[in-house]
Design a protein around this motif. Structure first.
Motif, short mmCIF file in Angstrom:
data_model
loop_
_atom_site.label_atom_id
_atom_site.label_comp_id
_atom_site.label_asym_id
_atom_site.label_seq_id
_atom_site.Cartn_x
_atom_site.Cartn_y
_atom_site.Cartn_z
N LEU A 1 15.52 -19.26 18.52
CA LEU A 1 15.25 -19.05 20.06
C LEU A 1 13.96 -18.20 19.88
CD1 LEU A 1 16.05 -19.36 23.00
CD2 LEU A 1 17.19 -17.25 22.83
N ALA A 2 13.55 -17.28 19.04
CA ALA A 2 12.41 -16.30 19.18
C ALA A 2 12.08 -15.92 17.65
CB ALA A 2 12.54 -15.31 20.15
N GLY A 3 10.80 -15.36 17.64
CA GLY A 3 10.50 -14.70 16.36
C GLY A 3 10.20 -15.54 15.21
N GLU A 4 9.56 -16.82 15.56
CA GLU A 4 9.30 -17.81 14.49
C GLU A 4 8.44 -17.34 13.37
OE1 GLU A 4 7.80 -22.23 14.15
OE2 GLU A 4 7.63 -21.28 16.40
N SER A 5 7.50 -16.47 13.73
CA SER A 5 6.60 -15.90 12.72
C SER A 5 7.41 -15.02 11.79
CB SER A 5 5.45 -15.03 13.60
OG SER A 5 4.58 -15.89 14.49
N GLY A 6 8.40 -14.54 11.94
CA GLY A 6 9.26 -13.88 10.87
C GLY A 6 10.10 -14.77 10.03
N ASN B 1 7.36 -9.01 17.68
CA ASN B 1 7.81 -8.19 16.50
C ASN B 1 8.06 -9.14 15.53
OD1 ASN B 1 7.92 -4.95 17.19
ND2 ASN B 1 8.78 -6.08 19.10
N GLU B 2 7.74 -10.43 15.47
CA GLU B 2 8.27 -11.38 14.63
C GLU B 2 9.39 -11.01 13.97
OE1 GLU B 2 4.98 -10.80 11.68
OE2 GLU B 2 3.36 -11.80 13.02
N PHE B 3 10.38 -10.84 14.91
CA PHE B 3 11.72 -10.89 14.44
C PHE B 3 12.81 -12.00 14.76
CE2 PHE B 3 16.32 -9.02 14.54
CZ PHE B 3 16.25 -8.32 13.44
N PRO B 4 13.05 -12.90 13.96
CA PRO B 4 13.84 -14.05 14.10
C PRO B 4 15.15 -14.10 14.97
CG PRO B 4 13.12 -14.13 11.83
CD PRO B 4 12.83 -12.78 12.21
N LEU B 5 15.38 -14.55 16.01
CA LEU B 5 16.49 -14.33 17.00
C LEU B 5 17.26 -15.84 17.05
CD1 LEU B 5 18.13 -13.28 18.84
CD2 LEU B 5 16.66 -13.80 20.45
N PHE B 6 18.20 -16.05 16.53
CA PHE B 6 18.98 -17.27 16.44
C PHE B 6 20.20 -17.38 17.51
CE2 PHE B 6 17.08 -16.78 12.27
CZ PHE B 6 16.23 -17.96 12.12
#
Length: 389
Positions: free
Chosen positions: A20-25, A101-106
């Motif tokens: 959902l978010a943080g793909e860069s991480g 913050n480049e923190f992957p959220l699934f």
């Protein structure tokens, strides 16, 4: 051993897990998994853990954001949120935070059981660790026991390496600023993890392994220019992020066979030794001089080059000791400044006449003429040898 989230994500997609978010991480490493249901439990999070939560104790977006913030501070890898019952929807605030913050959220639907995913991830992580250990041991055997091909060729080919590939070995030797060798193995593991994270974009073209007080990186199917660029980037970033360590880089010659990996490693060690000598002695060496240093290092009988050194400038070394003069130091500066009197005088804060006098005195002591190309070459080579003895 840890493994990139991006790699694990390919396996857990079948559980209807979606980013959902943080793909860069996605290059963050995962060492293990951890269930977190409240902020108190979040304080026990360890680095490189992939978190799971059902949201049973998360009553609002602020609590979820606080947990993610704590996780980020503890260097966790990412978080998987079980949505549908306790958490119906992830807020834009949480999504924005994870992206920034480049923190992957699934997210995963409520009907999927967290234990099923954690079990699958555990198997993958353990299998990856076993494979990593096998590759590490095989590479070490290829380097230190090259004639025992039965120990490494088949093992490495089984996991995808090809005997006829091109290989380049680079090493990063580590030294604690406080010269405490007991800390080096811990630092080496941290450096290896750091390298794996930094080089995640070329995951299929290198393998890093700890060897004593150094980290060896075996590149395959990469050009010399690409390897040099990669190592230069690593050196720059590591000097910023590991301020308590001295780093000495070495890159070996390209070899075109797995069985010759040891030669590339030996070459890399030699270059690292040159860099160590240069750094420790604060000597400025031009890149073009590396080839000469490599040649000198490959001479097995060190007595030969020591004898050449002693016969060439040995008398000047003795003269300095007996008379408390600095002629050898001046000679070094003279060559570092391309044999230019004015530049040498400036670098040593001396008057040019003083430098001229000392050069004449050196020529007298050694019975040489520094305007003669033959004498100049011998002295230059002898000064280089000084840092190898």
């Amino acid at each position: 051993m840890s493994i990139a989230i991006e790699y694990l994500y390919k396996y857990i997609k079948k559980f209807d897990v979606n980013l959902l978010a943080g793909e860069s991480g996605l290059n963050n490493k995962v060492r293990w998994t951890h269930i977190v249901e409240n902020e108190e439990i979040a304080s026990f999070i360890q680095a490189e853990e992939l978190l799971f939560t059902t949201g049973v104790s998360i009553k609002d977006d602020t609590t979820l954001l606080n947990i993610i913030n704590i996780a980020k501070d503890h260097n966790a890898s990412g978080i998987v949120v079980n949505t549908g019952k306790y958490i119906e929807k992830i807020s834009e605030e949480v999504i924005d935070y994870c992206n920034e913050n480049e923190f992957p959220l699934f997210v995963m639907p409520w009907n999927i059981r967290i234990p099923d995913i954690m079990r699958a991830l555990t198997i993958i992580i353990l299998e990856s660790e076993r494979t990593y250990t096998e590759i590490s041991n095989a590479i070490k055997d290829a380097i230190f026991l090259p004639t025992h091909e039965e120990l490494y060729v088949q093992q490495l080919e089984r996991v995808g390496f090809k005997c006829g590939w091109d290989y380049v070995v680079a090493i990063i030797e580590l030294e604690d600023d406080e010269h405490n060798t007991n800390n080096i193995p811990t630092y080496a593991e941290r450096v290896k993890s750091y390298i794996e994270k930094k080089l995640s974009y070329i995951r299929n073209n290198y393998f890093a392994v700890n060897i004593g007080k150094s980290v060896a990186i075996v590149f395959y199917n990469k050009t010399d220019l690409e390897v040099e660029k990669i190592m230069k980037g690593l050196y720059i970033s590591m000097n910023k992020d590991f301020k308590n360590l001295k780093l000495f880089i070495g890159i070996g010659k390209r070899v075109n066979n797995l069985k010759l990996l040891y030669k590339g490693y030996e070459e890399a060690k030699n270059v690292a030794k040159i860099n160590r000598l240069i750094s420790n002695n604060k000597v400025h060496i031009r890149y073009s001089e590396m080839a000469i240093y490599r040649l000198l290092l490959e001479i097995e009988n060190k007595e030969i080059i020591k004898e050449f050194h002693d016969q060439t400038i040995g008398d000047l070394v003795v003269y300095d000791k007996v008379n408390n003069t600095d002629y050898v130091e001046l000679l070094e500066s003279y060559f570092e400044n391309n044999c230019k009197i004015n530049d040498t005088a400036k670098s040593l804060y001396l008057h040019r006449n003083t430098v001229n006098y000392k050069i004449s005195k050196i020529e007298e002591i050694l019975d040489i003429n520094l305007d003669d190309i033959g004498d100049k070459s011998k002295i230059y080579l002898s000064l280089m040898i000084r840092y190898l003895l």
